[in-house]
Design a protein around this motif. Structure first.
Motif, PDB file in Angstrom:
ATOM      1  N   ARG A 120       0.850  -1.173   0.000  1.00 17.70           N
ATOM      2  CA  ARG A 120       0.000   0.000   0.000  1.00 17.70           C
ATOM      3  C   ARG A 120       0.895   1.234   0.000  1.00 17.70           C
ATOM      4  NH1 ARG A 120      -2.472  -3.660  -1.136  1.00 17.70           N
ATOM      5  NH2 ARG A 120      -4.415  -4.479  -0.258  1.00 17.70           N
ATOM      6  N   TYR A 121       0.455   2.282  -0.652  1.00 13.32           N
ATOM      7  CA  TYR A 121       1.290   3.462  -0.856  1.00 13.32           C
ATOM      8  C   TYR A 121       0.647   4.688  -0.214  1.00 13.32           C
ATOM      9  CZ  TYR A 121       4.014   0.793  -4.232  1.00 13.32           C
ATOM     10  OH  TYR A 121       4.819  -0.139  -4.828  1.00 13.32           O
TER      11      TYR A 121
ATOM     12  N   LYS B 288       5.014   6.524  -1.567  1.00 13.24           N
ATOM     13  CA  LYS B 288       5.964   5.668  -0.871  1.00 13.24           C
ATOM     14  C   LYS B 288       5.230   4.488  -0.249  1.00 13.24           C
ATOM     15  CE  LYS B 288       9.201   9.409   0.239  1.00 13.24           C
ATOM     16  NZ  LYS B 288       9.938  10.104   1.316  1.00 13.24           N
ATOM     17  N   VAL B 289       5.944   3.373  -0.139  1.00 19.22           N
ATOM     18  CA  VAL B 289       5.352   2.172   0.436  1.00 19.22           C
ATOM     19  C   VAL B 289       5.026   2.402   1.909  1.00 19.22           C
ATOM     20  CG1 VAL B 289       5.758  -0.248   1.021  1.00 19.22           C
ATOM     21  CG2 VAL B 289       6.498   0.645  -1.192  1.00 19.22           C
ATOM     22  N   ASP B 290       3.819   2.074   2.293  1.00 21.34           N
ATOM     23  CA  ASP B 290       3.401   2.183   3.691  1.00 21.34           C
ATOM     24  C   ASP B 290       3.892   0.948   4.435  1.00 21.34           C
ATOM     25  OD1 ASP B 290       2.230   2.646   6.102  1.00 21.34           O
ATOM     26  OD2 ASP B 290       0.175   2.800   5.355  1.00 21.34           O
TER      27      ASP B 290
END
Length: 417
Positions: free
Chosen positions: A229-230, A234-236
């Motif tokens: 998830r972003y 950015k990647v969470d």
């Protein structure tokens, strides 16, 4: 206890105000209506104090438990009191924007179907309505073949052979467990999905099941293609998924070994049920197999990370070093080249050691720290926290191991080829 005192005080104050209005109506109809307006209520208090003093006394009596309850609440939960006094609870809750957009019309089991979640992972397409453990309504389509790109599929009721399996389920208010039905043929399905960066699939969705299932869905869908998830591009890292852990580990290995040539092997079965995970990962780093023990930790704000990760961000254009194949030697010097030993001291540095520790396994090194300490010993390994381990053999006293933080190393010299 504090809640009971606050509630009791408010009830007493409310009872006193009601009593005061009743006394005002008992005085005259005009004063009764006037007492409903706060400014005119004060006029009634001054003009007819003897009639109003008993209701006012009841209100004052309610103030005592109210103040005591608020004081007790502030002593052990000041944030809750601040939220109550700020009146934020009166404002309507603003829901966060949906991560996925659906424009789907139709019904499932004869009821309207409005999914909030959707994904297509490992050949399984899922549309889900509801945020609880059991979905309120759900459609699951198991495709016969996995696809990593666009998906185009058409199925008619007369088709035979390996077809997608359709499963629908629903949970009624009086039920504890959902009901499910599976359909293997006799339905109509149309999928036309195209990839959308970074990890979504969007397109047309059309499903018509046999009449007894009362299910017809048609429109546009948006699906996640993996567990990442972003947030703001950015990647969470706060998401508990296998894909998130793989991303965190691969990013760590790239920065630790200063190369983007990292191919991570499939992770072992991991139950993400705690905030600390210990296991070993296998990866091909610059074409060489490596086994690295890791400890993953999760913080509420930053999400998952590798414990002891202090490596700098990798440059955008960092590539694996290219080793040129040596030219074929002349026949006269074949014997000389065959017996010549490779001198690994050429080009040796701290970054070279961190990037390829296997190349220098068992060689003697001399390290000088920023504090001036000098240590000499044989290189053993890079431990799971990223520290350099040197082994020193002592006569009559066994051996000693020294652990060095790369950030505290001033100079590092390789003493043998």
């Amino acid at each position: 206890m504090d809640s009971l005192l606050i509630l009791g005080g408010l009830l007493l104050i409310l009872a006193g105000l009601v009593w005061l209005v009743m006394r005002a109506f008992g005085t005259s109809l005009l004063w009764g209506w006037a007492s409903l307006l706060p400014p005119l209520t004060l006029g009634y208090l001054f003009r007819h104090w003897k009639s109003a003093r008993q209701p006012v006394g009841l209100c004052a009596l309610g103030v005592i438990p109210l103040v005591v309850g608020l004081t007790m609440l502030a002593s052990h939960d000041g944030q809750r009191l601040a939220d109550i006094l700020s009146l934020k609870w009166l404002k309507p809750e603003i829901s966060a924007p949906a991560a996925l957009n659906f424009a789907l019309n139709g019904e499932l089991n004869g009821q309207p179907f409005n999914p909030q979640q959707g994904e297509l992972m490992d050949g399984v397409l899922t549309l889900r309505e509801g945020q609880d453990f059991f979905a309120r309504r759900e459609v699951v389509i198991r495709l016969p073949e996995r696809s990593t790109g666009a998906v185009n599929l058409d199925v008619l009721p007369t088709d035979t052979g390996p077809l997608p399996e359709i499963e629908i389920s629903w949970l009624l208010p009086e039920q504890e467990l959902p009901e499910a039905r599976r359909v293997r043929h006799g339905y109509t399905l149309h999928l036309a999905l195209t990839p959308l960066a970074p990890n979504k699939l969007v397109g047309d969705f059309h499903l018509v099941l046999p009449p007894q299932f009362k299910t017809t869905l048609s429109g546009k869908v948006e699906l996640f293609s993996n567990g990442l998830r972003y947030v703001d591009g950015k990647v969470d890292r706060r998401i508990d998924s296998r894909d998130t852990l793989e991303f965190v580990i691969e990013d760590y290995l790239q920065r630790r070994f200063a190369t983007r040539e990292v191919q991570l092997s499939p992770l072992p079965v991991i139950a993400v049920s705690s905030s600390t995970l210990d296991f070993s990962v296998e990866a091909l780093i610059n074409g060489l197999p490596q086994q690295v023990p890791l400890q993953l930790v999760k913080s509420p704000s930053g999400g998952w990370s590798v414990k002891g990760d202090r490596y700098a961000r990798l440059a955008k254009h960092t590539q694996a070093p290219v080793v040129a194949a040596p030219a074929e030697p002349a026949k006269a010097s074949v014997a000389e080249v065959a017996t010549r030993q490779v001198d690994r001291r050429a080009g040796f540095s701290l970054q070279a050691l961190l990037g390829n520790p296997q190349r220098y396994q068992g060689l003697t090194m001399h390290a000088v720290t920023l504090r001036g300490s000098q240590i000499e010993g044989r290189f053993r390994q890079i431990d799971n926290t990223g520290r350099i381990v040197l082994r020193q053999v002592r006569n009559g006293a066994g051996e000693a191991s020294f652990t060095l933080d790369p950030e505290q190393v001033k100079t590092l010299e390789l003493l043998e080829p």
